[in-house]
Write an enzyme that holds these catalytic residues in place. Structure first.
Site, PDB file in Angstrom:
ATOM      1  N   ASP A 160      12.301 -41.943   4.287  1.00 50.62           N
ATOM      2  CA  ASP A 160      13.495 -41.510   3.574  1.00 50.62           C
ATOM      3  C   ASP A 160      14.622 -41.435   4.606  1.00 50.62           C
ATOM      4  O   ASP A 160      14.368 -41.297   5.808  1.00 50.62           O
ATOM      5  CB  ASP A 160      13.282 -40.149   2.889  1.00 50.62           C
ATOM      6  CG  ASP A 160      14.346 -39.921   1.812  1.00 50.62           C
ATOM      7  OD1 ASP A 160      15.350 -40.668   1.782  1.00 50.62           O
ATOM      8  OD2 ASP A 160      14.178 -38.995   0.996  1.00 50.62           O
TER       9      ASP A 160
HETATM   10  C1  BGC Z   1      17.086 -39.531  -0.837  1.00 51.79           C
HETATM   11  C2  BGC Z   1      16.420 -40.806  -1.339  1.00 51.79           C
HETATM   12  C3  BGC Z   1      17.435 -41.909  -1.389  1.00 51.79           C
HETATM   13  C4  BGC Z   1      18.025 -42.096   0.002  1.00 51.79           C
HETATM   14  C5  BGC Z   1      19.066 -43.191   0.082  1.00 51.79           C
HETATM   15  C6  BGC Z   1      17.807 -39.765   0.466  1.00 51.79           C
HETATM   16  O1  BGC Z   1      18.541 -38.660   0.847  1.00 51.79           O
HETATM   17  O2  BGC Z   1      16.138 -38.513  -0.688  1.00 51.79           O
HETATM   18  O3  BGC Z   1      15.848 -40.584  -2.594  1.00 51.79           O
HETATM   19  O4  BGC Z   1      16.842 -43.076  -1.853  1.00 51.79           O
HETATM   20  O5  BGC Z   1      18.656 -40.881   0.400  1.00 51.79           O
HETATM   21  O6  BGC Z   1      20.217 -42.824  -0.589  1.00 51.79           O
END
Ligand code: BGC
Length: 805
Positions: free
Chosen positions: A232
């Site tokens: 993530d």
């Molecule tokens: C979130 C993800 C997301 C990623 C990209 C993260 O902060 O937890 O779900 O896909 O950011 O935006």
């Protein structure tokens, strides 16, 4: 090296090139190496629409995306229980991704709804892993029919937003397997997802992306997953450990900072180059397969058609929760007063990384004319921000007095359901409840249309005759809801989560959110209806509940070792779609388990007077439980009740079946687990949870005696040794306090999410390395009381980054 698919490319790569492929080129793209024919691919959120930022992809944050269809959020889609429709929506999403040259769509999100307060519940399907898994698998199949990749997230046990980037989730192995991993297992095995996103949190002490148990033993060895694992955003802590666990792609870019760590680890023999090669191979597989779509000229999508699909999905997902005196559908000759801010400005999605810039956005007032219902006017009724304004209530009451029926649009506002924050309670804002109470005094024919992405308490329900829950139904949700109100569409959604009477009744009441450093899942397998059913706690609306404008009769259940068949007749006067649910109850008490669990479901369309025969087959998950002593899935030898219900509590047909067990069943032979045996798990003492867990509970508090490090959050500066940092932090807290006191929720939320709860490492990882690790080291030195050394480190000549090599 012989098992590598891209051996011919890998053998030409330098160590630096290999390391560079292990993290992004910028915020959204993977690194390219054009001399070797390796292009970049583009990753974009997800899950319920494409959020491809209009600004440069080197930028972080939640900037406005290029317009895309905003489909209903997953919490809404789940209420449809419609696998085929979920696959169709996935396919339309895939089509839009292709049209925007997106190669990896960051969704679906399939974390379990452990507590109704998790701020991101609107992005997740259900409290039930089987339902979530089946919907996710179909969504993934839909997305991937276009040659691109879905990216199922967040693997795993991330069920709280606050402090999730440093929080340690403590969960026993059985709950982990049966509850928190089952949906991922289905997404991998049945959905064949090409990518998985690891979660921010730790799991039993290890960051998920470094956790060999879930990454290697389970994901790769047991499930035979050969796709790519992506961190993530900003979620990588120790990059080398991540590579060892097969977490190949770190996102976003670290500006080359982590390349160096990988290279050093290889040179010092801490990491074997073969292991890096395997990771490179899997990244290449994702890149080279999905990048093919970029070669076709951009394919525009049919905006109007996708809008209609979004509406169809919403129509199947809206849930009718109450219909006293058949107040719905509203007859054409009734005079209707439309009240509530959400009628004018729809609440249709949540906030954070999933926020889509819709192609079209409808609201109730605009769609009203074509509904055929006679409106006598609109009144705002309340302020969205929660403040009371008596004048608005008065005007609404004057309008309501003249109406036969009041259509009252209530719900949570945009700032209540946000990535990075959890809700504080399950209530509607009090100004909305005051409005309802006052309206009730002048007109008792109230139909509430609710918008929120998660369960709320409804002590006010006695005052409404009709209740339709729209959840967060996407850009066409307002029209979909009106079509149900008018009777053009017969509601067929059923809840994918339980609505308890009070927050205090929830299984995690005493353990959500976690304390500073960890969150203890003391309830084990008893989440959602699994708890309420077993512990006999009355609920407002059970899991699987939803009304219809018609009625159904169930009959003729036949059970054999393969599965069940039964019949459903539409006994009412309008066509409808019924969702039949298969639950299984184990008669043996030897191994504790929830009273019943969902093991199958079917949604069927039935005309009035028609009877349909339904078949639901058993599968590998129907009778299994996870045996911790043997570390394997086993089946307990017992008679099982086979329950067919129209909800988890409205069981229509019952039979039983004897199942021969597997030979190895030993779970918990040496333990006395009183609370787990009874299912009364709200107050499990530490020693009993420790027995289940198999290790002593770590302190749930931050360790104030050790120096702050990369993974500690900014909030921990409150006890930093360095005076400068402590004073600055106090000042920052004062600003937050002032913002909160003055009702500036948006600014407060922003600071809480993007500063207060951020770990120090994110300073570098979420700025694409613009703040170097060296600078973070300097800041940490200052925080730990070494002011001059810290300043010296910050000012020291910066080491070269990836692009300077
Ligand atoms: C979130 C993800 C997301 C990623 C990209 C993260 O902060 O937890 O779900 O896909 O950011 O935006």
């Amino acid at each position: 090296m012989s098992n590598l698919k891209y051996q011919h490319i890998i053998k030409k790569m330098t160590l630096e090139q290999k390391a560079s492929l292990m993290s992004g080129k910028d915020f959204w793209q993977t690194q390219d190496i054009l001399s070797l024919g390796i292009p970049s691919i583009f990753l974009a959120d997800g899950p319920h629409g494409i959020r491809k930022q209009a600004v440069s992809s080197s930028q972080m944050g939640f900037n406005q995306g290029i317009p895309a269809t905003c489909f209903p959020t997953e919490a809404t889609v789940a209420n449809s229980w419609n696998i085929e429709l979920s696959e169709a929506v996935g396919s339309y999403l895939g089509k839009e991704a292709v049209s925007q040259n997106v190669h990896v769509l960051l969704g679906p999100g399939i974390n379990m709804k452990r507590s109704p307060l998790c701020g991101r519940n609107f992005e997740y399907f259900s409290e039930d892993p089987y339902l979530a898994g089946k919907l996710a698998a179909s969504y993934i199949r839909g997305v991937q029919t276009h040659g691109i990749s879905a990216c199922v997230k967040h693997y795993c046990a991330k069920n709280q937003e606050e402090r999730s980037m440093s929080l340690n989730t403590i969960v026993d192995e059985r709950a982990l397997r049966e509850i928190y991993l089952t949906a991922f297992e289905i997404a991998v095995k049945e959905g064949k997802t090409k990518a998985i996103m690891s979660s921010y949190n730790k799991l039993n002490g290890e960051y998920t992306n470094e956790n060999l148990h879930i990454m290697v033993n389970i994901l790769r060895d047991e499930w035979e997953y050969d796709g790519c694992v992506i961190t993530d955003w900003g979620g990588s802590s120790d990059r080398v450990k991540g590579i060892k666990a097969g977490n190949e792609l770190e996102m976003p870019s670290s500006g080359g900072e982590t390349d160096r760590q990988i290279i050093d680890a290889i040179k010092s023999n801490e990491l074997a180059e073969e292991q890096l090669d395997e990771c490179v191979d899997r990244v290449l597989d994702l890149v080279l397969k999905t990048s093919q779509i970029g070669k076709t000229p951009s394919m525009p999508f049919d905006v109007a058609k996708h809008h209609r699909i979004s509406q169809k999905m919403a129509e199947e997902s809206i849930v009718l929760l109450k219909n006293k005196d058949d107040i719905l559908p509203i007859k054409y000759n009734k005079k209707v007063a439309v009240i509530g801010d959400f009628a004018k400005e729809a609440r249709y999605q949540g906030s954070g990384s999933s926020q889509v810039n819709p192609t079209i956005l409808e609201n109730t007032l605009e769609c009203f004319a074509e509904s055929g219902i006679t409106s006598i006017g609109y009144a705002q009724g309340f302020l969205r921000n929660g403040k009371t304004q008596k004048k608005l209530v008065k005007t609404a009451c004057e309008l309501a007095q003249k109406a036969d029926v009041v259509l009252l649009y209530l719900g949570l506002d945009e700032l209540s359901e946000v990535q990075g924050l959890d809700r504080k309670d399950m209530r509607l804002p009090s100004n909305q409840i005051e409005l309802l109470n006052t309206l009730y005094k002048v007109n008792e024919n109230i139909v509430v249309c609710l918008s929120s992405g998660s369960a709320i308490e409804m002590p006010w329900i006695i005052k409404v005759k009709g209740l339709l829950h729209g959840y967060l139904s996407g850009q066409a949700g307002a029209r979909a809801l009106l079509r149900i109100i008018s009777g053009d569409v017969n509601p067929s959604g059923k809840l994918a989560e339980t609505y308890p009477y009070r927050y205090e009744d929830t299984p995690t009441y005493n353990h959500f959110p976690g304390k500073e450093a960890s969150v203890e899942y003391r309830e084990s397998v008893y989440i959602g209806y699994r708890y309420y059913d077993t512990a006999n706690v009355n609920v407002l609306f059970p899991f699987g509940f939803g009304l219809s404008y018609t009625s159904y009769e169930y009959s003729d259940l036949k059970v054999n070792s393969e599965g069940v068949t039964f019949k459903i007749t539409n006994t009412g006067s309008v066509p409808g779609m019924e969702i039949a649910q298969l639950y299984i109850h184990c008669q043996s008490k030897a191994i504790f388990r929830p009273y019943k669990e969902l093991k199958g479901f079917k949604k069927v369309f039935i005309n009035p007077g028609e009877t349909k025969e339904i078949t639901i087959s058993f599968d590998d998950k129907s009778f299994r439980y996870f045996d911790i002593e043997n570390n394997s899935w086993e089946v307990e030898e017992s008679s099982y009740d086979i329950l067919i219900g129209s909800s988890s509590q409205d069981i229509k047909l019952t039979d039983s079946l004897f199942i021969t067990g597997t030979s190895k069943q030993q779970t918990y032979t040496n333990h006395s687990l009183k609370h787990y045996q009874s299912g009364q798990i709200q107050n499990v003492p530490s020693h009993e949870f420790e027995q289940l867990l198999g290790y002593p509970l770590p302190s749930p508090l931050w360790d104030r005696n050790r120096p702050l490090d990369y993974n500690d959050s900014i909030a921990q500066c409150i006890y930093a040794k360095g005076l400068v940092i402590r004073i600055s932090f106090r000042f920052f807290q004062l600003i937050m306090w002032l913002l909160e006191r003055t009702g500036q929720r948006k600014a407060y939320n922003f600071l809480k999410v993007s500063v207060y709860n951020m770990p120090f490492r994110a300073l570098s990882l979420l700025t694409g390395g613009k703040i170097s690790f060296q600078t973070v080291d300097g800041i940490l030195l200052i925080a730990n009381g070494h002011f001059f050394k810290g300043i010296g480190t910050i000012l020291k000549k910066k080491q070269k980054g990836r692009n300077d090599v």
